[in-house]
Design a protein around this motif. Sequence first.
Motif, mmCIF file in Angstrom:
data_model
loop_
_atom_site.group_PDB
_atom_site.id
_atom_site.type_symbol
_atom_site.label_atom_id
_atom_site.label_comp_id
_atom_site.label_asym_id
_atom_site.label_seq_id
_atom_site.Cartn_x
_atom_site.Cartn_y
_atom_site.Cartn_z
ATOM 1 N N LYS A 170 0.135 -0.881 -4.897
ATOM 2 C CA LYS A 170 1.215 -0.676 -5.855
ATOM 3 C C LYS A 170 2.190 -1.842 -5.775
ATOM 4 C CE LYS A 170 1.041 4.379 -5.687
ATOM 5 N NZ LYS A 170 1.802 5.631 -5.445
ATOM 6 N N GLU A 171 2.920 -1.995 -6.836
ATOM 7 C CA GLU A 171 3.929 -3.048 -6.860
ATOM 8 C C GLU A 171 5.117 -2.635 -6.008
ATOM 9 O OE1 GLU A 171 6.649 -5.544 -10.070
ATOM 10 O OE2 GLU A 171 4.895 -4.383 -10.741
ATOM 11 N N ASN A 172 5.567 -3.534 -5.173
ATOM 12 C CA ASN A 172 6.683 -3.259 -4.277
ATOM 13 C C ASN A 172 7.998 -3.322 -5.054
ATOM 14 O OD1 ASN A 172 8.383 -2.911 -2.128
ATOM 15 N ND2 ASN A 172 7.846 -4.835 -1.095
ATOM 16 N N ARG A 173 8.666 -2.189 -5.148
ATOM 17 C CA ARG A 173 9.922 -2.151 -5.897
ATOM 18 C C ARG A 173 11.066 -2.835 -5.166
ATOM 19 N NH1 ARG A 173 10.104 4.182 -7.207
ATOM 20 N NH2 ARG A 173 9.348 4.187 -5.069
ATOM 21 N N LYS A 174 10.924 -3.034 -3.865
ATOM 22 C CA LYS A 174 11.955 -3.710 -3.082
ATOM 23 C C LYS A 174 11.512 -5.114 -2.693
ATOM 24 C CE LYS A 174 13.794 0.587 -1.125
ATOM 25 N NZ LYS A 174 14.131 1.311 0.124
ATOM 26 N N TYR A 175 10.726 -5.718 -3.549
ATOM 27 C CA TYR A 175 10.199 -7.052 -3.257
ATOM 28 C C TYR A 175 11.314 -8.093 -3.308
ATOM 29 C CZ TYR A 175 7.909 -11.512 -4.211
ATOM 30 O OH TYR A 175 7.535 -12.821 -4.195
ATOM 31 N N PHE A 178 0.812 -1.214 0.000
ATOM 32 C CA PHE A 178 0.000 0.000 0.000
ATOM 33 C C PHE A 178 0.847 1.266 0.000
ATOM 34 C CE2 PHE A 178 -2.927 -3.033 2.157
ATOM 35 C CZ PHE A 178 -3.881 -3.059 1.166
ATOM 36 N N LYS A 179 2.128 1.158 0.387
ATOM 37 C CA LYS A 179 3.009 2.325 0.474
ATOM 38 C C LYS A 179 3.940 2.356 -0.710
ATOM 39 C CE LYS A 179 3.194 3.068 5.463
ATOM 40 N NZ LYS A 179 4.115 3.184 6.622
ATOM 41 N N ASP A 180 4.338 3.576 -1.064
ATOM 42 C CA ASP A 180 5.353 3.745 -2.098
ATOM 43 C C ASP A 180 6.698 3.851 -1.401
ATOM 44 O OD1 ASP A 180 6.849 4.241 -4.263
ATOM 45 O OD2 ASP A 180 5.765 5.999 -4.976
ATOM 46 N N GLU A 181 7.588 2.940 -1.727
ATOM 47 C CA GLU A 181 8.872 2.886 -1.031
ATOM 48 C C GLU A 181 9.736 4.102 -1.310
ATOM 49 O OE1 GLU A 181 9.439 0.719 1.109
ATOM 50 O OE2 GLU A 181 7.751 -0.605 0.689
ATOM 51 N N GLY A 182 9.353 4.950 -2.266
ATOM 52 C CA GLY A 182 10.178 6.101 -2.598
ATOM 53 C C GLY A 182 9.869 7.338 -1.784
ATOM 54 N N PHE A 183 8.944 7.275 -0.828
ATOM 55 C CA PHE A 183 8.607 8.440 -0.038
ATOM 56 C C PHE A 183 9.753 8.809 0.897
ATOM 57 C CE2 PHE A 183 3.793 7.580 -0.288
ATOM 58 C CZ PHE A 183 3.812 8.121 -1.558
ATOM 59 N N ARG A 240 -28.489 -0.006 10.307
ATOM 60 C CA ARG A 240 -27.270 0.780 10.336
ATOM 61 C C ARG A 240 -26.019 -0.075 10.255
ATOM 62 N NH1 ARG A 240 -26.821 5.557 12.832
ATOM 63 N NH2 ARG A 240 -24.682 5.347 12.079
ATOM 64 N N GLU A 241 -26.157 -1.395 10.426
ATOM 65 C CA GLU A 241 -24.979 -2.262 10.476
ATOM 66 C C GLU A 241 -24.447 -2.475 9.063
ATOM 67 O OE1 GLU A 241 -22.039 -4.255 12.454
ATOM 68 O OE2 GLU A 241 -23.731 -3.158 13.308
ATOM 69 N N PRO A 242 -23.284 -1.931 8.723
ATOM 70 C CA PRO A 242 -22.756 -2.119 7.365
ATOM 71 C C PRO A 242 -22.116 -3.495 7.200
ATOM 72 C CG PRO A 242 -21.245 -0.774 8.648
ATOM 73 C CD PRO A 242 -22.432 -1.051 9.545
ATOM 74 N N GLU A 243 -22.086 -3.960 5.968
ATOM 75 C CA GLU A 243 -21.435 -5.227 5.656
ATOM 76 C C GLU A 243 -19.933 -5.004 5.513
ATOM 77 O OE1 GLU A 243 -23.271 -6.589 2.137
ATOM 78 O OE2 GLU A 243 -25.213 -6.996 3.068
ATOM 79 N N THR A 244 -19.169 -5.917 6.060
ATOM 80 C CA THR A 244 -17.713 -5.817 6.010
ATOM 81 C C THR A 244 -17.142 -7.134 5.520
ATOM 82 O OG1 THR A 244 -17.535 -6.501 8.339
ATOM 83 C CG2 THR A 244 -17.608 -4.121 7.873
ATOM 84 N N GLY A 245 -15.940 -7.060 5.007
ATOM 85 C CA GLY A 245 -15.244 -8.245 4.516
ATOM 86 C C GLY A 245 -13.760 -8.108 4.735
ATOM 87 N N PRO A 246 -12.989 -9.121 4.426
ATOM 88 C CA PRO A 246 -11.535 -9.038 4.597
ATOM 89 C C PRO A 246 -10.947 -7.975 3.680
ATOM 90 C CG PRO A 246 -12.147 -11.020 3.396
ATOM 91 C CD PRO A 246 -13.412 -10.417 3.892
ATOM 92 N N PRO A 247 -9.976 -7.207 4.155
ATOM 93 C CA PRO A 247 -9.375 -6.156 3.322
ATOM 94 C C PRO A 247 -8.450 -6.737 2.264
ATOM 95 C CG PRO A 247 -8.276 -6.247 5.444
ATOM 96 C CD PRO A 247 -9.411 -7.233 5.513
ATOM 97 N N LEU A 248 -7.918 -5.841 1.450
ATOM 98 C CA LEU A 248 -6.963 -6.257 0.428
ATOM 99 C C LEU A 248 -5.694 -6.811 1.067
ATOM 100 C CD1 LEU A 248 -7.140 -3.497 -2.339
ATOM 101 C CD2 LEU A 248 -7.627 -5.920 -2.623
ATOM 102 N N LEU A 249 -5.026 -7.671 0.329
ATOM 103 C CA LEU A 249 -3.765 -8.292 0.750
ATOM 104 C C LEU A 249 -3.926 -9.073 2.047
ATOM 105 C CD1 LEU A 249 -1.238 -5.443 -0.141
ATOM 106 C CD2 LEU A 249 -2.236 -7.205 -1.606
ATOM 107 N N THR A 250 -5.069 -9.754 2.171
ATOM 108 C CA THR A 250 -5.293 -10.633 3.318
ATOM 109 C C THR A 250 -4.680 -12.002 3.037
ATOM 110 O OG1 THR A 250 -7.366 -9.502 3.855
ATOM 111 C CG2 THR A 250 -7.051 -11.708 4.767
ATOM 112 N N VAL A 287 -1.360 -13.956 -0.615
ATOM 113 C CA VAL A 287 -2.394 -12.983 -0.237
ATOM 114 C C VAL A 287 -3.351 -12.776 -1.411
ATOM 115 C CG1 VAL A 287 -0.889 -11.777 1.405
ATOM 116 C CG2 VAL A 287 -0.988 -11.019 -0.983
ATOM 117 N N HIS A 288 -4.549 -12.290 -1.088
ATOM 118 C CA HIS A 288 -5.529 -11.893 -2.094
ATOM 119 C C HIS A 288 -5.244 -10.448 -2.517
ATOM 120 C CE1 HIS A 288 -8.309 -15.333 -1.723
ATOM 121 N NE2 HIS A 288 -7.985 -15.329 -0.438
ATOM 122 N N HIS A 289 -5.188 -10.198 -3.814
ATOM 123 C CA HIS A 289 -5.016 -8.811 -4.277
ATOM 124 C C HIS A 289 -6.227 -8.322 -5.066
ATOM 125 C CE1 HIS A 289 -3.226 -11.240 -7.650
ATOM 126 N NE2 HIS A 289 -3.964 -10.409 -8.376
#
Length: 472
Positions: free
Chosen positions: A273-278, A244-249, A338-348, A295-297
Amino acid sequence: MLAKKLIPFLKIPDSKELSTTDPEDELLVDMSRNDMLQLCYFFEQAGLGLPKSEMFSLMVSMKNLIRTEPLTSIRFWGKIRGLYKNYYILETELTEEEYARRNEGLEAEELNVANDENLELERISESQEIEGESDTKVPRKLPPIPSPTVEVQLDPPPESSGSGTNKKVYYICNEIGDEWTQLPDVTPQQIRVARQIKKSFTGLLTQEIITYPHFPGLEINYLRAQIARISAGTQISPLGFYTFKDEGFGEEEEEEEEAEGEEAADVVKTSYKENRKYEPPVLRDLIDSSMSFWVHHTMYILPQGRTIWWNPNPTVAIDEAAEEELGEEEGGKQPPGREPETGPPLLTPLSEDASLEAIPPWSVRTSSNILSDYSLAVVRSNLWPGAYCFTNQGKIFQNIYIGHGHKFMSHNFTPLPLPYVEQDYILGPEIMEMTDPTGEQEEQWRIDHLPPPPPEKVEEEGEEEEEEGEED
């Protein structure tokens, strides 16, 4: 026939021939990961894929599609078998300008639908007023009109092009060399109904889907809904390949990002984003049965049929102060709906996937136990038979699906039963059917309802007799 279809693709493109896309857009498409012959080599080691001739023909056909469509990325998604014909499927992404144009058309359609609904409501209200006026002239009092007991749920709007379930655009063809057909965007209602039915594909896009519940569309829409479901459940990648982060920051930007992340902790992350330091994990970790290094993407599809929950009752929302007071008075209970539906986040990680009756959702193996330094890690989905992913212990991995487009079921498929027939009116004497009386009952009823003799006439006759006696 196949040679005749492929000969035009094998010709060297003439510089005088004009393309329908901008030359800069053609450069945006990354074909480096679509070396179908290289993928064919890896697929053969894993025991997957298509013949080498079909893989080569697909690569040539994909390069021809780039010259006619505004694409920024393209990938061979897989193949779905049908009764009469098969589907070859490509997964693509369009340019931002094309997404904006498609979303403008979607907003115009939604506005027209809303106007039509308002006109229909006005027409219904006017007809009810007219019926009310006519009912006042009827002397008999009719029972009240029954109200339905089934709660009508509003259909959530479809997600915009380029986001959620419509983030990718898919092209299909029945045979390699045919023209590619773009599939329409999927709607939440189509995904919800596709989860409740099981229909074999025929290979004809205009085939009608006759099922219960009724599917809102043809086979082209059912195919798009199944592709969305398969992608959400089987698109995986090695741990750390995406981030989720850009390694160039820099450090300052990282601090600002952490501060913003604390404020928007509840915001659902929809991009990566694709990890440049993978650094790829070792083979020992990739074939671990715990599946913690995969992980799921692709975003999880909620039961509502969307990746981001849509509130069907926006008027129920209240401010924080009122919510605190409501929580103190009612013991912390929130208003209904009021109860919203939730699911597993990205990269789980895949280790958090639920199993199906003691059946693990994933199986992993190596392509060779002898040459471990050159072997591949192959992951197979047990919930969606035909979905595979491989990696060569490097930065090359690929997902592919070759199957019938159906999810695994531990038991035989049972369609949903028809709903119970509701009663139009509440049972009462006004609408209940009575049995006809017999002749004896009718005669007894007539005798019981005879008028009594008038007492006045009896008194007058008595007085006349007395007067006659006195005269005599």
